[in-house]
Design a protein around this motif. Structure first.
Motif, PDB file in Angstrom:
ATOM      1  N   GLY A 175       4.345   9.357 -11.765  1.00 17.99           N
ATOM      2  CA  GLY A 175       3.288   8.500 -11.387  1.00 17.99           C
ATOM      3  C   GLY A 175       3.736   7.247 -11.181  1.00 17.99           C
ATOM      4  O   GLY A 175       2.345   6.196 -10.352  1.00 17.99           O
ATOM      5  N   GLY A 176       4.371   7.164 -11.060  1.00 21.35           N
ATOM      6  CA  GLY A 176       4.803   5.200 -11.217  1.00 21.35           C
ATOM      7  C   GLY A 176       6.094   4.802 -10.253  1.00 21.35           C
ATOM      8  O   GLY A 176       6.406   5.499  -9.521  1.00 21.35           O
ATOM      9  N   TRP A 177       6.566   3.581 -10.658  1.00 24.77           N
ATOM     10  CA  TRP A 177       7.637   2.774  -9.308  1.00 24.77           C
ATOM     11  C   TRP A 177       8.777   3.053  -9.875  1.00 24.77           C
ATOM     12  O   TRP A 177       9.508   3.693  -8.904  1.00 24.77           O
ATOM     13  N   TYR A 178       8.895   3.264 -10.767  1.00 26.37           N
ATOM     14  CA  TYR A 178      10.215   3.658 -11.652  1.00 26.37           C
ATOM     15  C   TYR A 178      10.639   4.648 -11.999  1.00 26.37           C
ATOM     16  O   TYR A 178       9.998   6.231 -12.292  1.00 26.37           O
ATOM     17  N   GLN A 179      11.661   4.851 -11.381  1.00 30.80           N
ATOM     18  CA  GLN A 179      13.103   5.845 -11.905  1.00 30.80           C
ATOM     19  C   GLN A 179      13.723   5.641 -12.679  1.00 30.80           C
ATOM     20  O   GLN A 179      14.579   5.334 -12.914  1.00 30.80           O
ATOM     21  N   GLN A 180      13.714   5.542 -14.636  1.00 32.92           N
ATOM     22  CA  GLN A 180      14.444   5.244 -15.833  1.00 32.92           C
ATOM     23  C   GLN A 180      16.163   6.225 -15.449  1.00 32.92           C
ATOM     24  O   GLN A 180      15.331   7.310 -15.284  1.00 32.92           O
ATOM     25  N   VAL A 181      16.235   5.498 -15.187  1.00 32.74           N
ATOM     26  CA  VAL A 181      18.064   5.739 -15.511  1.00 32.74           C
ATOM     27  C   VAL A 181      19.005   5.390 -17.259  1.00 32.74           C
ATOM     28  O   VAL A 181      18.869   4.035 -16.887  1.00 32.74           O
ATOM     29  N   GLY A 182      19.018   6.155 -17.616  1.00 36.08           N
ATOM     30  CA  GLY A 182      19.772   6.432 -18.832  1.00 36.08           C
ATOM     31  C   GLY A 182      21.393   6.748 -19.107  1.00 36.08           C
ATOM     32  O   GLY A 182      21.544   7.127 -18.296  1.00 36.08           O
ATOM     33  N   LEU A 183      21.293   5.010 -19.102  1.00 36.81           N
ATOM     34  CA  LEU A 183      23.008   4.460 -18.678  1.00 36.81           C
ATOM     35  C   LEU A 183      23.884   4.683 -20.493  1.00 36.81           C
ATOM     36  O   LEU A 183      23.306   4.583 -20.994  1.00 36.81           O
ATOM     37  N   GLN A 184      25.510   5.095 -20.433  1.00 41.61           N
ATOM     38  CA  GLN A 184      25.872   5.071 -21.382  1.00 41.61           C
ATOM     39  C   GLN A 184      26.775   4.201 -21.371  1.00 41.61           C
ATOM     40  O   GLN A 184      27.866   4.024 -20.317  1.00 41.61           O
ATOM     41  N   GLN A 185      26.209   2.759 -21.357  1.00 43.11           N
ATOM     42  CA  GLN A 185      28.338   1.220 -21.670  1.00 43.11           C
ATOM     43  C   GLN A 185      29.274   1.720 -22.409  1.00 43.11           C
ATOM     44  O   GLN A 185      29.390   1.951 -23.621  1.00 43.11           O
ATOM     45  N   THR A 186      30.573   2.047 -22.126  1.00 42.22           N
ATOM     46  CA  THR A 186      31.461   2.159 -22.588  1.00 42.22           C
ATOM     47  C   THR A 186      32.703   1.199 -22.637  1.00 42.22           C
ATOM     48  O   THR A 186      32.749   1.186 -21.308  1.00 42.22           O
ATOM     49  N   ASP A 187      32.592   0.111 -23.956  1.00 38.74           N
ATOM     50  CA  ASP A 187      33.352  -1.030 -23.649  1.00 38.74           C
ATOM     51  C   ASP A 187      34.848  -0.600 -24.480  1.00 38.74           C
ATOM     52  O   ASP A 187      34.564  -0.427 -25.573  1.00 38.74           O
ATOM     53  N   PRO A 188      35.934  -1.390 -23.997  1.00 40.63           N
ATOM     54  CA  PRO A 188      37.141  -1.839 -24.716  1.00 40.63           C
ATOM     55  C   PRO A 188      37.011  -2.301 -26.387  1.00 40.63           C
ATOM     56  O   PRO A 188      35.800  -2.869 -26.655  1.00 40.63           O
ATOM     57  N   GLY A 189      37.669  -0.968 -27.790  1.00 41.85           N
ATOM     58  CA  GLY A 189      37.203  -1.335 -28.652  1.00 41.85           C
ATOM     59  C   GLY A 189      38.227  -2.764 -28.997  1.00 41.85           C
ATOM     60  O   GLY A 189      39.043  -3.783 -28.502  1.00 41.85           O
ATOM     61  N   ALA A 190      38.857  -2.612 -30.321  1.00 46.14           N
ATOM     62  CA  ALA A 190      39.378  -4.287 -30.951  1.00 46.14           C
ATOM     63  C   ALA A 190      40.217  -3.513 -30.138  1.00 46.14           C
ATOM     64  O   ALA A 190      41.263  -4.665 -30.808  1.00 46.14           O
TER      65      ALA A 190
ATOM     66  N   GLY B  70       0.495  -1.085  -0.220  1.00 44.66           N
ATOM     67  CA  GLY B  70      -0.771   0.380  -0.411  1.00 44.66           C
ATOM     68  C   GLY B  70       0.968   1.458  -0.397  1.00 44.66           C
ATOM     69  O   GLY B  70       0.417   2.576   0.374  1.00 44.66           O
ATOM     70  N   LEU B  71       2.262   0.942  -0.056  1.00 45.14           N
ATOM     71  CA  LEU B  71       3.088   2.252  -0.659  1.00 45.14           C
ATOM     72  C   LEU B  71       2.556   3.329  -1.549  1.00 45.14           C
ATOM     73  O   LEU B  71       1.792   2.551  -2.763  1.00 45.14           O
ATOM     74  N   LYS B  72       2.696   4.429  -1.608  1.00 47.17           N
ATOM     75  CA  LYS B  72       2.440   5.026  -2.924  1.00 47.17           C
ATOM     76  C   LYS B  72       3.853   5.141  -3.163  1.00 47.17           C
ATOM     77  O   LYS B  72       5.105   5.404  -3.186  1.00 47.17           O
ATOM     78  N   PRO B  73       4.157   5.245  -5.365  1.00 43.72           N
ATOM     79  CA  PRO B  73       5.100   5.392  -6.301  1.00 43.72           C
ATOM     80  C   PRO B  73       5.937   6.677  -5.761  1.00 43.72           C
ATOM     81  O   PRO B  73       5.538   7.833  -5.274  1.00 43.72           O
TER      82      PRO B  73
END
Length: 551
Positions: free
Chosen positions: A78-93, A70-73
């Motif tokens: 008004g939802g349960w989620y805070q979407q976090v946009g991320l950049q993933q950086t991987d080692p190249g060739a 019964g908690l409040k979002p």
């Protein structure tokens, strides 16, 4: 109605009231804690890596538990989620090379040999060359009497820093200024930073262990302008150097690296900086992709008309490190799932049980409580940093945070550690809250690890919020359990349900945190930075203070 019946009814009512009063104290059971951990650490979730399907399943589990209570979002829209946009950086060739030029000629090292080239989130084809300047520890903080850049010109150059901070500096302040070296270098116009181990740091983290993580991706949350967040975007290139490469950097220098390290190894040793006679070229390639991973947040509204607009935060990170890379000799049966039962399904389970107890209590908290399951802690405290900077409630109304990370539920703990307890009134609040349980508050038993800056609460501290990170302590077998776990199952597939987890300790830890959370929520005065405290003065100047002990 006959008098006898009336009296009987009154008696029944009195018994019912007494029974209700006796039931007011919440009950925490080993079975409830185990059920949460069992689900969140199941193989199905494949280690809850940030941005993975397994993490999304875990996020939905937490959200449905919040909803059932019964908690409040407290997410976005008004939802349960805070979407976090991320950049993933991987080692190249071609993950990179470091080339040092100077009086001894020119020499190059490939990434993951005697050098580690830092990933550049903003330059996929990195190629930076510049003269080198040694800047001691690379710390600048007037309050601590440190000014390693005094008299040095580093504009357009690459600085060489010693890892860590001077011996004798308070560990938590030291961990903070050590974590902000790139920002200091940027302020002085440097374009790159190279770090070299001291004798102390090399012993604590041998090169063989550091290079094991050479191919790990980097993560950063993405700002509204579409760029990956960086505390020091002007520092274009970075690298770590092992002994052979480090010696080359000091070729022809007025002081040898050995002498500098010897000075740094003494209490209060602060090697002075100077221009080096060498230059460096740092090259590297990387690839990037964008992923999204949510924080999950809920609010239990406060009951006090005046205090309900203030928020205390109980947080725990929901992510873990996912699947381990395959190694030579692995078979189809090799367990590569890092389930993260204690790190940090146990912390989330604790938070959920505190939320249940608070939601079911007939005596509702005075302040509002935010329950936050954060993403990306294992990637650099990313989700907590994002929430602390972009809260879904007014930022100036968040008054305190307790973070739960990897409670070691392997023994019947009798003490707890609140990392950061000495900086605010939260320390005394924690000690008083758990005292009725026969639990004591102990000081940081491993200050050399700099844990104060390595968990999510630190991101609230940086926004001026009094915060602590709570863990089970070293008493009653805890020191041995911690030592064995950190050298064994920590960040390993062995952190699963096959461990001999003490579920009664889990219930007890949940009770301790319920008491702490209610203490924060119900006190007349919110948590306050202690008068004259380093972190309070650094991040919360002008705000109300708690007096120092003895005043």
């Amino acid at each position: 109605m006959r008098v006898a019946s009336l009296l009987a009814g009154i008696g029944l009512f009195s018994l019912s009231a007494a029974a209700i009063a006796q039931q007011a104290e919440p009950v925490f059971t080993p079975e409830a804690v185990r059920a949460h951990v069992e689900f969140l650490s199941d193989d199905l979730l494949e280690g809850r890596d940030t941005g993975s399907k397994g993490y999304e399943i875990a996020a939905r589990y937490v959200a449905t538990r919040f909803e059932a209570l019964g908690l409040k979002p407290a997410g976005e829209n008004g939802g349960w989620y805070q979407q976090v946009g991320l950049q993933q950086t991987d080692p190249g060739a071609n993950p990179g090379t470091v080339t040092v030029s100077g009086p001894a000629g020119e020499k190059s090292w490939a990434h993951a040999t005697d050098v580690l080239v830092g990933l550049s989130a903003r330059e996929p084809r990195l190629d930076v060359s510049a003269p080198l300047v040694f800047v001691g520890y690379g710390i600048e903080n007037a309050r601590l009497g440190l000014d390693d850049y005094r008299g040095l010109d580093v504009k357009g150059k690459i600085v060489v820093t010693l890892q860590g901070y001077p011996k004798g500096l308070p560990s938590e302040e030291g961990a903070h200024v050590s974590a902000t070296k790139a920002e200091a270098a940027e302020r002085h116009g440097a374009i790159g930073m190279v770090s070299i181990a001291t004798l102390q740091s090399a012993k604590a983290r041998p090169w063989e262990k550091i290079v094991h993580f050479a191919d790990e991706p980097g993560f950063a949350w993405v700002s509204p302008d579409g760029k990956p967040n960086s505390s020091a975007p002007g520092i274009r290139a970075s690298a770590m150097l092992n002994a052979p490469a480090a010696e080359a950097v000091f070729a022809g220098a007025p002081r040898t690296l050995a002498r500098i390290r010897a000075e740094a190894d003494k209490a209060g040793g602060k090697p002075k900086g100077f221009a080096l006679k060498t230059s460096i070229r740092i090259q590297g390639e990387s690839t990037t992709k964008r992923v999204t991973s949510p924080n999950v947040a809920a609010i239990l509204p406060g009951s006090d008309p005046k205090l309900a607009a203030e928020y205390v935060v109980l947080s725990a990170h929901l992510d873990h490190i996912g699947l381990a890379s395959a190694k030579p000799g692995d078979t189809a049966e090799t367990d590569r799932i890092n389930n993260g039962a204690l790190d940090n399904a146990a912390g989330i389970a604790t938070m959920l049980e505190v939320a249940r107890a608070a939601a079911e209590s007939p005596d509702k908290p005075r302040r509002s409580i935010i329950f936050l399951a954060s993403t990306g802690e294992e990637k650099g405290l990313i989700g907590a940093d994002y929430f602390a900077r972009h809260p879904t409630v007014p930022a100036d109304r968040i008054v305190g945070n307790v973070d739960l990370d990897m409670p070691l539920l392997l023994y019947p703990f009798t003490d707890v550690i609140a990392f950061g307890a000495d900086h605010s009134s939260l320390g005394a609040m924690v000690a008083k809250a758990v005292a009725p349980m026969g639990v004591k508050l102990s000081p940081d038993p491993m200050p050399q690890e700099g844990i104060f800056t390595r968990s999510d609460h630190y991101m609230f501290v940086r926004q001026g919020v009094p915060a602590v990170f709570l863990a089970t302590g070293f008493a009653n077998g805890g020191e041995k359990a911690w030592g064995e776990f950190l050298s064994g199952n920590y960040h390993h597939p062995g952190d699963d349900m096959m461990q001999k987890i003490d579920w009664q300790a889990g219930a007890r830890f949940a009770e301790a945190n319920y008491r702490i959370t209610r203490a924060m929520a119900d006190a007349d005065t919110p948590p306050l930075w202690i008068e004259g405290d380093f972190f309070g003065d650094t991040f919360a100047a002008g705000k109300q203070r708690a007096p120092k002990a003895g005043k």
